[in-house]
Design an enzyme around this catalytic site. Structure first.
Site, PDB file in Angstrom:
ATOM      1  N   ASN A   1      33.118  14.529  38.836  1.00 50.37           N
ATOM      2  CA  ASN A   1      33.290  13.450  37.862  1.00 50.37           C
ATOM      3  C   ASN A   1      33.452  14.054  36.471  1.00 50.37           C
ATOM      4  O   ASN A   1      32.823  15.049  36.153  1.00 50.37           O
ATOM      5  CB  ASN A   1      32.117  12.451  37.891  1.00 50.37           C
TER       6      ASN A   1
ATOM      7  N   GLU B   1      26.416  10.424  38.667  1.00 53.86           N
ATOM      8  CA  GLU B   1      25.923  11.540  37.845  1.00 53.86           C
ATOM      9  C   GLU B   1      25.955  11.197  36.346  1.00 53.86           C
ATOM     10  O   GLU B   1      25.961  12.098  35.515  1.00 53.86           O
ATOM     11  CB  GLU B   1      26.754  12.803  38.098  1.00 53.86           C
TER      12      GLU B   1
ATOM     13  N   HIS C   1      25.408  22.941  44.712  1.00 49.89           N
ATOM     14  CA  HIS C   1      25.969  21.632  44.388  1.00 49.89           C
ATOM     15  C   HIS C   1      27.343  21.749  43.726  1.00 49.89           C
ATOM     16  O   HIS C   1      28.313  21.196  44.236  1.00 49.89           O
ATOM     17  CB  HIS C   1      24.981  20.880  43.480  1.00 49.89           C
TER      18      HIS C   1
HETATM   19  P1  13P Z   1      30.406   9.721  42.065  1.00 50.73           P
HETATM   20  O1  13P Z   1      31.524   9.162  42.901  1.00 50.73           O
HETATM   21  O2  13P Z   1      29.282   8.744  41.919  1.00 50.73           O
HETATM   22  O3  13P Z   1      30.898  10.266  40.748  1.00 50.73           O
HETATM   23  O4  13P Z   1      29.768  10.949  42.856  1.00 50.73           O
HETATM   24  C1  13P Z   1      30.494  12.125  43.059  1.00 50.73           C
HETATM   25  C2  13P Z   1      29.663  13.349  42.907  1.00 50.73           C
HETATM   26  O5  13P Z   1      30.215  14.415  42.801  1.00 50.73           O
HETATM   27  C3  13P Z   1      28.194  13.331  42.841  1.00 50.73           C
HETATM   28  O6  13P Z   1      27.692  14.623  42.538  1.00 50.73           O
END
Ligand code: 13P
Length: 186
Positions: A28, A72, A154
């Site tokens: 994001n 996030e 992550h």
């Molecule tokens: P979102 O679709 O809520 O942005 O989540 C994607 C993501 O990468 C969470 O770490």
């Protein structure tokens, strides 16, 4: 102004996906304009994101748009609060950076002059659950004195005065991780 910010989010979201800096539903981006933050809507895929999939929140996290912000959003807000100089944040899931975070602690080694000039250091923030306040805290802290950080197991987060800057810093983090991984003596 909001039209320009939304167009930028769409452009760099699609570019990040096509460059392999994130896959599937991951990642994001956001842009700060004063007290407002434009951020990808939760669940939107960066690859085919549209301007309508941009959420708007204020610096306290209040939702100002019809669509819900990325899960996030706490991470993005924590960075903007700690670093008033930052106007754009990129959170992505590039594979070499994530692999490196499973093999390294502390910092990702800086190998090239380009990384030295543009990033200087790439700290690795400890793992915390996705979307949590704890993740926002430890990652923002890692960015107190750096413009890029790896989020253990992550992804990565980079910052800039523009989204373009944050995007290319993200590409540079992934290149650094790839070079480190391929040059490892195992
Ligand atoms: P979102 O679709 O809520 O942005 O989540 C994607 C993501 O990468 C969470 O770490």
């Amino acid at each position: 102004m909001s039209r320009v910010a939304k167009a930028q989010l769409v452009k760099y979201s699609r570019l990040a996906h096509s460059r392999g800096l994130t896959a599937a539903f991951g990642g994001n981006l956001s842009i700060r304009r004063g007290n407002m933050v434009f951020i990808k809507a939760t669940g939107a895929v960066m690859d085919d994101m549209t301007a309508e999939q941009t959420a708007v929140i204020d610096m306290s996290g209040r939702q100002l748009s019809g669509v819900r912000p990325s899960s996030e959003y706490r991470l993005h807000l924590a960075i903007y609060r700690l670093r008033p100089d930052v106007k754009a944040v990129a959170h992505l899931h590039p594979p070499y950076s994530i692999v490196a975070s499973t093999l390294l602690e502390g910092e990702l080694p800086i190998i090239t002059p380009e990384a030295e000039i543009y990033l200087k250091r790439i700290p690795i923030a400890p793992f915390r659950p996705a979307g949590s306040e704890e993740l926002a805290e430890v990652t923002a802290e890692a960015l107190r004195n750096a413009d890029a950080a790896v989020m253990a197991k992550h992804g990565i987060v980079t910052v800039g005065e523009t989204l373009r800057e944050a995007f290319y810093k993200a590409e540079l983090v992934e290149e650094s991780a790839k070079l480190w991984y391929l040059s490892r003596k195992v």
